[in-house]
Design an enzyme around this catalytic site. Structure first.
Site, PDB file in Angstrom:
ATOM      1  N   ASP A 133      93.695 114.251  38.305  1.00 14.53           N
ATOM      2  CA  ASP A 133      92.893 115.287  38.314  1.00 14.53           C
ATOM      3  C   ASP A 133      92.331 115.410  39.800  1.00 14.53           C
ATOM      4  OD1 ASP A 133      91.792 117.585  37.042  1.00 14.53           O
ATOM      5  OD2 ASP A 133      89.722 116.670  36.861  1.00 14.53           O
ATOM      6  N   TYR A 135      90.314 117.960  42.854  1.00  9.95           N
ATOM      7  CA  TYR A 135      88.943 118.647  43.052  1.00  9.95           C
ATOM      8  C   TYR A 135      89.078 119.432  44.152  1.00  9.95           C
ATOM      9  CZ  TYR A 135      83.580 118.011  43.744  1.00  9.95           C
ATOM     10  OH  TYR A 135      82.249 118.283  43.957  1.00  9.95           O
ATOM     11  N   HIS A 140      83.920 125.372  44.127  1.00 12.56           N
ATOM     12  CA  HIS A 140      83.427 124.457  43.064  1.00 12.56           C
ATOM     13  C   HIS A 140      82.744 123.195  43.604  1.00 12.56           C
ATOM     14  CE1 HIS A 140      83.306 121.855  39.572  1.00 12.56           C
ATOM     15  NE2 HIS A 140      84.064 120.992  39.942  1.00 12.56           N
ATOM     16  N   ARG A 149      73.808 116.363  45.532  1.00 12.25           N
ATOM     17  CA  ARG A 149      73.654 115.990  46.901  1.00 12.25           C
ATOM     18  C   ARG A 149      72.669 116.709  47.800  1.00 12.25           C
ATOM     19  NH1 ARG A 149      78.800 114.267  46.039  1.00 12.25           N
ATOM     20  NH2 ARG A 149      79.366 116.095  47.020  1.00 12.25           N
ATOM     21  N   GLU A 206      85.715 122.500  32.163  1.00 12.40           N
ATOM     22  CA  GLU A 206      86.111 122.749  33.459  1.00 12.40           C
ATOM     23  C   GLU A 206      87.400 123.427  33.458  1.00 12.40           C
ATOM     24  OE1 GLU A 206      86.435 119.134  35.925  1.00 12.40           O
ATOM     25  OE2 GLU A 206      84.368 119.336  36.468  1.00 12.40           O
ATOM     26  N   GLU A 208      90.747 124.848  34.555  1.00 15.69           N
ATOM     27  CA  GLU A 208      91.653 124.256  35.284  1.00 15.69           C
ATOM     28  C   GLU A 208      93.287 124.857  35.156  1.00 15.69           C
ATOM     29  OE1 GLU A 208      91.710 120.148  36.477  1.00 15.69           O
ATOM     30  OE2 GLU A 208      89.433 119.806  36.204  1.00 15.69           O
ATOM     31  N   ASP A 240      89.092 120.392  31.518  1.00 18.31           N
ATOM     32  CA  ASP A 240      88.997 119.099  31.462  1.00 18.31           C
ATOM     33  C   ASP A 240      87.226 118.841  31.403  1.00 18.31           C
ATOM     34  OD1 ASP A 240      88.998 116.404  32.581  1.00 18.31           O
ATOM     35  OD2 ASP A 240      88.055 117.139  34.715  1.00 18.31           O
ATOM     36  N   ARG A 244      78.215 115.606  31.913  1.00 16.91           N
ATOM     37  CA  ARG A 244      77.670 115.537  33.315  1.00 16.91           C
ATOM     38  C   ARG A 244      76.532 114.557  33.503  1.00 16.91           C
ATOM     39  NH1 ARG A 244      81.270 118.140  36.145  1.00 16.91           N
ATOM     40  NH2 ARG A 244      82.006 120.247  35.322  1.00 16.91           N
ATOM     41  N   GLN A 247      78.451 111.410  34.073  1.00 17.40           N
ATOM     42  CA  GLN A 247      79.028 111.425  35.343  1.00 17.40           C
ATOM     43  C   GLN A 247      77.955 111.225  36.436  1.00 17.40           C
ATOM     44  OE1 GLN A 247      80.872 115.447  36.113  1.00 17.40           O
ATOM     45  NE2 GLN A 247      81.634 114.809  38.106  1.00 17.40           N
ATOM     46  N   TYR A 251      79.216 107.906  38.605  1.00 22.33           N
ATOM     47  CA  TYR A 251      80.477 108.257  39.692  1.00 22.33           C
ATOM     48  C   TYR A 251      80.286 107.641  41.036  1.00 22.33           C
ATOM     49  CZ  TYR A 251      77.790 111.365  42.951  1.00 22.33           C
ATOM     50  OH  TYR A 251      76.949 111.904  43.986  1.00 22.33           O
ATOM     51  N   LYS A 260      84.962 111.769  32.053  1.00 21.93           N
ATOM     52  CA  LYS A 260      86.192 112.540  32.000  1.00 21.93           C
ATOM     53  C   LYS A 260      87.265 111.922  31.209  1.00 21.93           C
ATOM     54  CE  LYS A 260      84.929 114.934  35.555  1.00 21.93           C
ATOM     55  NZ  LYS A 260      84.663 116.312  35.874  1.00 21.93           N
ATOM     56  N   THR A 264      90.982 116.001  27.253  1.00 19.80           N
ATOM     57  CA  THR A 264      91.425 116.915  28.059  1.00 19.80           C
ATOM     58  C   THR A 264      92.498 117.729  27.321  1.00 19.80           C
ATOM     59  OG1 THR A 264      91.512 115.274  30.019  1.00 19.80           O
ATOM     60  CG2 THR A 264      92.502 117.199  30.356  1.00 19.80           C
ATOM     61  N   THR A 357      88.690 121.936  38.911  1.00 17.06           N
ATOM     62  CA  THR A 357      87.830 123.299  38.450  1.00 17.06           C
ATOM     63  C   THR A 357      88.270 124.458  39.404  1.00 17.06           C
ATOM     64  OG1 THR A 357      86.274 121.677  37.493  1.00 17.06           O
ATOM     65  CG2 THR A 357      85.744 124.140  37.616  1.00 17.06           C
ATOM     66  N   GLU A 371      77.989 124.961  36.898  1.00 17.86           N
ATOM     67  CA  GLU A 371      77.690 125.907  37.787  1.00 17.86           C
ATOM     68  C   GLU A 371      77.149 127.057  37.309  1.00 17.86           C
ATOM     69  OE1 GLU A 371      81.882 124.972  38.891  1.00 17.86           O
ATOM     70  OE2 GLU A 371      81.354 125.997  40.865  1.00 17.86           O
TER      71      GLU A 371
HETATM   72 CA    CA Z   1      88.312 118.163  36.566  1.00 14.03          CA
END
Ligand code: CA
Length: 423
Positions: A133, A135, A140, A149, A206, A208, A240, A244, A247, A251, A260, A264, A357, A371
């Site tokens: 997968d 990014y 996104h 962050r 997500e 995709e 996907d 959250r 994650q 992560y 994840k 899927t 995404t 989002e």
């Molecule tokens: Ca993804």
């Protein structure tokens, strides 16, 4: 006539709003209650063309292979390579044309080979060997970066140089319609001192596209743009599913893992890469210029419209929550594949690459709940007092995609999944 010619017509009536005109011819694997053997077919209007019937009747032949379509996946067909994919697509297109008699005038064969789509069950179209997968939407990555962050560190310093990705799980890639069980995992809300184990509270989708790899590459070898492109068999819609809260805690530093890995979903029809040719567009300008091995000579993005609907248990009708376009992607599928093999990583027939995404510049073009609801700060209003920040049990999420031609559209069907309560 070329199979993408907008003037082509089939002897089968196809409405201009159908996803499956003669210019598309997507492949899937299906069965019927009367004939439960899995087999490969092509969608045309409201029918599926059973390719095993055409192969058995000698209307489609392969030089060095038999029973290519009497299979539980497309892998055997994909392994034959891009020249065979092309030739087969030309032949299927010819057999379905309104002015070509071979199948049109053979009523006995038509009865066996053309099955109403409403009477079939669709199976996983490919035997997924590996799932990776990416990014690759700047919008996104920026949105998520701001939330995780802060604004100053939104886009990591490597993002504009590398198509960022991670190796996901092939074992839990499922076909549209498969229910998705809410995952359990380690959660540590910012206010808690220690983590706990429990059901995910911030379950997300997500939006995709999935890229289906139809040819292998050798370990130790890099790919050129041209080689990478020829290895792509086709495209599918991909959801996907993402946890959250799991994650956010797990992560660092190796990226997502269990957040994840629980599911899927892909759509059951694989649209051939060749069918998307008329819809090729340039992607966003890449600044700074990618390193030479990632530079593209050709336009590698597609003008492919995408829509997401959400329906809760209490709603009679689904609400549209996102409309966006695959063309926004910063890194193309070809660049992702070139990068994936650049270390010498071998690719296999049946590998699946998630685009990442797909979000656009507008708020309504964001491809995830994270989002759309801005981390839960701005819940979505679905009408009649129903609100959502993340997905709840019983919610059904449907994605659709299509390329709009003049008087026809090359569509992907849909990928749907409904959330079940945690075990
Ligand atoms: Ca993804």
């Amino acid at each position: 006539m070329h199979p993408n010619d907008p003037k082509l017509r089939s002897f089968i009536e196809v409405d201009s709003s159908s996803d499956f005109p003669i210019q598309n011819l997507p492949y899937g694997v299906f069965f019927t209650p009367e004939q439960p053997d899995l087999r490969v077919g092509v969608a045309i209007g409201d029918f599926v063309l059973d390719l095993t019937a055409l192969e058995a009747a000698g209307l489609i032949r392969f030089d060095n292979a038999n029973a290519v379509f009497a299979q539980s996946s497309l892998n055997a067909f994909m392994a034959l390579g891009p020249k065979v994919w092309s030739k087969t697509r030309v032949r299927i297109s010819e057999l379905l044309r309104h002015d070509h008699p071979e199948l049109r005038d053979n009523m006995e064969l038509r009865r066996r080979a053309l099955v109403p789509r409403k009477s079939i069950d669709l199976h996983m179209p490919i035997a997924v060997q590996g799932f990776t997968d990416f990014y690759s939407s700047k919008e996104h990555a920026t949105n998520v970066g701001i939330m995780f962050r802060g604004k100053d560190n939104a886009l990591m310093p490597n993002w504009l140089s590398i198509p960022i990705g991670y190796n996901g799980r092939a074992s839990t890639v499922v076909v549209s319609g498969t229910p998705i069980r809410r995952p359990r995992g380690q959660l540590k809300p910012p206010t808690a001192d220690v983590p706990m184990f429990g059901p995910c509270k911030r379950l997300d989708f997500e939006l995709e596209m999935g890229v289906v790899i139809g040819q292998a590459s050798a370990m130790g070898e890099m790919l050129t743009e041209q080689q990478a492109e020829e290895m792509i068999f086709g495209f599918t819609l991909l959801n996907d599913w993402s946890a959250r809260d799991i994650q956010a805690w797990e992560y660092v530093p190796l990226g997502p893992f269990q957040a994840k890995a629980f599911g899927t979903s892909i759509s059951p029809w694989i649209v051939p890469r060749e069918a998307l040719e008329p819809f090729r567009v340039k992607g966003p300008a890449q600044d700074p210029a990618p390193l030479p091995y990632l530079q593209q000579k050709h336009a590698q993005n597609y003008d492919l419209q995408l829509a997401v609907d959400l329906k809760t248990e209490t709603m009679k009708q689904a609400a549209g929550i996102c409309r966006t376009n695959f063309k926004y992607m910063y890194w193309s599928s070809v660049q992702q594949l070139v990068h994936h093999a650049s270390s010498g990583c071998a690719m296999n027939v049946g590998d699946l690459l998630g685009s990442g995404t797909i979000s656009g510049p507008e708020k309504s073009e964001r491809g995830s709940m994270l989002e759309l609801s801005w981390g839960g700060a701005e819940p979505l209003d679905l009408g009649n007092g129903v609100q959502r920040s993340f997905l709840e049990d019983g919610d059904s999420l449907t994605m659709r995609g299509w390329c709009q031609g003049n008087g026809y559209r090359v569509g992907f069907g849909e990928v749907e999944g409904t959330i079940q309560p945690a075990a």
